[in-house]
Motif scaffolding. Structure first.
Motif, PDB file in Angstrom:
ATOM      1  N   UNK A 323       4.549  17.873  21.402  1.00 25.61           N
ATOM      2  CA  UNK A 323       4.587  17.015  22.506  1.00 25.61           C
ATOM      3  C   UNK A 323       3.392  17.671  23.387  1.00 25.61           C
ATOM      4  N   UNK A 324       3.079  18.937  23.763  1.00 28.77           N
ATOM      5  CA  UNK A 324       1.971  19.333  24.440  1.00 28.77           C
ATOM      6  C   UNK A 324       0.794  18.678  23.882  1.00 28.77           C
ATOM      7  N   UNK A 325       0.434  18.642  22.699  1.00 21.73           N
ATOM      8  CA  UNK A 325      -0.666  18.186  22.094  1.00 21.73           C
ATOM      9  C   UNK A 325      -0.723  16.575  22.482  1.00 21.73           C
ATOM     10  N   UNK A 326       0.389  15.882  22.462  1.00 25.34           N
ATOM     11  CA  UNK A 326       0.558  14.659  22.632  1.00 25.34           C
ATOM     12  C   UNK A 326       0.148  14.374  24.067  1.00 25.34           C
ATOM     13  N   UNK A 353      -6.002  10.821  12.043  1.00 28.49           N
ATOM     14  CA  UNK A 353      -5.621  12.404  12.261  1.00 28.49           C
ATOM     15  C   UNK A 353      -4.130  12.074  11.947  1.00 28.49           C
ATOM     16  N   UNK A 354      -3.378  11.034  12.130  1.00 27.78           N
ATOM     17  CA  UNK A 354      -2.155  10.902  11.737  1.00 27.78           C
ATOM     18  C   UNK A 354      -1.865  11.059  10.343  1.00 27.78           C
ATOM     19  N   UNK A 355      -2.912  10.515   9.525  1.00 26.39           N
ATOM     20  CA  UNK A 355      -2.804  10.713   7.872  1.00 26.39           C
ATOM     21  C   UNK A 355      -3.315  11.861   7.641  1.00 26.39           C
ATOM     22  N   UNK A 379       0.855  19.656  15.553  1.00 32.08           N
ATOM     23  CA  UNK A 379      -0.100  19.694  16.411  1.00 32.08           C
ATOM     24  C   UNK A 379      -1.368  18.516  16.263  1.00 32.08           C
ATOM     25  N   UNK A 380      -1.663  18.524  15.052  1.00 31.39           N
ATOM     26  CA  UNK A 380      -2.515  17.365  14.565  1.00 31.39           C
ATOM     27  C   UNK A 380      -1.859  15.917  14.747  1.00 31.39           C
ATOM     28  N   UNK A 381      -0.632  16.055  14.400  1.00 29.58           N
ATOM     29  CA  UNK A 381       0.151  14.661  14.557  1.00 29.58           C
ATOM     30  C   UNK A 381       0.414  14.250  16.200  1.00 29.58           C
ATOM     31  N   UNK A 382       0.642  15.426  16.949  1.00 28.46           N
ATOM     32  CA  UNK A 382       0.812  15.174  18.546  1.00 28.46           C
ATOM     33  C   UNK A 382      -0.533  14.606  18.918  1.00 28.46           C
ATOM     34  N   UNK A 383      -1.601  15.160  18.515  1.00 31.02           N
ATOM     35  CA  UNK A 383      -2.974  14.609  18.944  1.00 31.02           C
ATOM     36  C   UNK A 383      -3.361  13.079  18.511  1.00 31.02           C
TER      37      UNK A 383
END
Length: 504
Positions: A323-326, A353-355, A379-383
């Motif tokens: 959530x923080x990264x998002x 990034x999602x992939x 964290x990657x998925x959040x970003x």
């Protein structure tokens, strides 16, 4: 030839003061959070509710399905009602109705009562969600402020599911499953007071358009069939006649809806809204990201609890870094990167990034640890989601005449809901098949084999989720226009007061 949407001057308003705009954002964000988190907060409470009310495993899905069916099938109607009735009035009605339905669900003492309350929640959620986004669209017309506001709203839309897991775990573990529903009453009361004070009422100056009754019936039935068909595929399989019957019926009804919209005097969804390349790309991006994100919340939750032995509370806290990264990505994206590069760059970047994040999750096994193996991909998925959602949501409502802001906003929620339904059915089916194949090839079926089969099934879902994001990135790169072609994110102030809106 470009298509032009009907010109009218349905509402007038005085400029909203700077401070009031941000209070309005707080109220809208609170309502959006309530609707989004409700889709996951109840999932955590299901085992406790089942033990309390005594319904079967087969019936359990209806606690979730009743909400999603009502929500998805009535979204476009809810968005249009907000255009016709007025944003403030519709917003407050939606909040009150959602609170009443939540209170009824919390007080349920039978399975049927709880299902009916969940369906009522979905109906009022369909009224509230598009209205909240439409209020935001018509309140923030200064480009810089609009970007900041949509950054906050997009972050909430992307993070709401994870917040629901955290809140659901806390309420179930330390209070009672019923508080997963009662909490909405508390949120709604604050929202109603805030809306009464800070949400402006726009005065209508033109004639009131009529509601498109045939179009409403056609699209509501089509969306119901679509979501029900995918939900049924999850439980009864893809070879079920009911699954294909509902999906085929939905396609026929959608075609009939489009044909009717082309000739209707007061269309529910004017086709230039979705035929605009940028908006069409935005709706598709929201849908594909919603389908891909399902794999994160469902399968990572199962992995943490069943494979690593996390409690519901620990599972909820595990999503906080994501959530923080998002939130960080949403703010950077809307304030710096989207104005500079546009959605044509930012949305494919987020999809890529999602992939990557999904591929990283495929490496999880029974010996993995949270810090070394789960945290980095989350964290990657959040970003990734922070790069996709705000840019897509802002573009989806950019350049729409005020009188159609509600229904254009409803299309965002509809895209997300349909994407989630597709993701639920496809990923669950693929994961279940992978687990069954693993068990069949590793007999005898010991507890260790079953545990490994589960991890293998999750990896299958992650690979397919990576595929969703990859396809979404290609579509976004091809469809979104470059900055400077047609309406750009830098001239959002023109869109709010525009009369005709041209589909490029």
């Amino acid at each position: 030839m470009p298509e032009t949407m009907p010109a009218s001057s349905p509402t007038t308003s005085t400029p909203v003061s700077h401070s009031r705009r941000w209070w309005t954002l707080s109220v809208v964000a609170l309502a959006q959070l309530m609707v989004v988190l409700d889709s996951t907060v109840v999932n955590i409470a299901l085992p406790s509710a089942q033990a309390d009310l005594g319904f079967s495993d087969g019936d359990r899905q209806w606690i979730v399905t009743a909400y999603s069916l009502a929500f998805a099938s009535l979204l476009l109607l809810g968005g249009r009602l907000s255009d016709l009735m007025g944003r403030k009035r519709t917003f407050i009605i939606g909040l009150i109705g959602f609170a009443v339905a939540s209170a009824l669900g919390g007080a349920a003492d039978t399975f049927g009562w709880l299902v009916a309350a969940r369906a009522l929640q979905g109906a009022f959620g369909a009224l509230l969600a598009p209205t909240a986004l439409a209020v935001l669209t018509t309140t923030f017309t200064i480009p810089k402020e609009r970007a900041r506001a949509f950054g906050v709203f997009g972050a909430i839309a992307g993070a709401g599911g994870a917040v629901g897991l955290l809140l659901g775990g806390f309420l179930t573990e330390y209070f009672d499953w019923r508080w997963n529903l009662y909490i909405n009453v508390v949120i709604a009361v604050v929202g109603v007071v805030g809306a009464a004070i800070f949400v402006d009422h726009l005065q209508r100056t033109g004639p009131r358009p009529k509601l498109d009754i045939p179009g409403t019936i056609l699209v509501s039935a089509a969306l119901f069939g679509l979501v029900f068909g995918f939900s049924n595929a999850e439980t009864d399989g893809w070879d079920s006649p009911l699954t294909w019957g509902m999906l085929a019926g939905a396609v026929v009804l959608l075609v009939a809806f489009v044909l009717w919209q082309r000739r209707a005097a007061h269309p529910l969804l004017p086709l230039p809204i979705v035929l605009d390349r940028n908006r069409g790309a935005a709706y598709l991006s929201v849908m594909i990201a919603g389908a891909g994100m399902f794999g994160i919340f469902l399968f990572v939750t199962y992995y943490l609890q069943t494979s690593l032995g996390f409690t519901p509370m620990q599972t909820g806290f595990s999503f906080l870094p994501m959530i923080a990264m998002l939130v960080l990505a949403a703010q950077l994206s809307t304030n710096i990167f989207v104005p500079r590069f546009g959605p044509k760059v930012m949305v494919p970047f987020g999809m890529a990034l999602g992939a990557i994040g999904m591929v990283l999750l495929t490496n999880l096994n029974l010996d993995s640890t949270y810090a070394a193996n789960v945290l980095p991909p989350l964290m990657v998925l959040g970003f990734a989601m922070g790069s996709i959602m705000p840019a897509s949501m802002q573009t989806a409502t950019l350049g729409v005449d005020r009188q159609f802001a509600g229904v254009a906003s409803a299309m965002v929620n509809t895209s997300q809901q349909v994407g989630g339904s597709i993701g639920t059915a496809l990923l669950n089916t693929l994961a279940a098949t992978a687990a069954a194949d693993y068990m069949a090839s590793h007999l005898p079926a010991t507890a260790e084999v079953a545990a490994q089969a589960a991890v293998t099934s999750y990896a299958t879902a992650y690979w397919w989720g990576a595929g969703f994001f990859a396809v979404g990135g290609i579509i976004a790169a091809l469809l979104f226009r470059r900055m400077g072609h047609g309406l750009s994110l830098s001239n959002a102030h023109l869109a709010a007061d525009a009369e005709p809106v041209v589909a490029h």
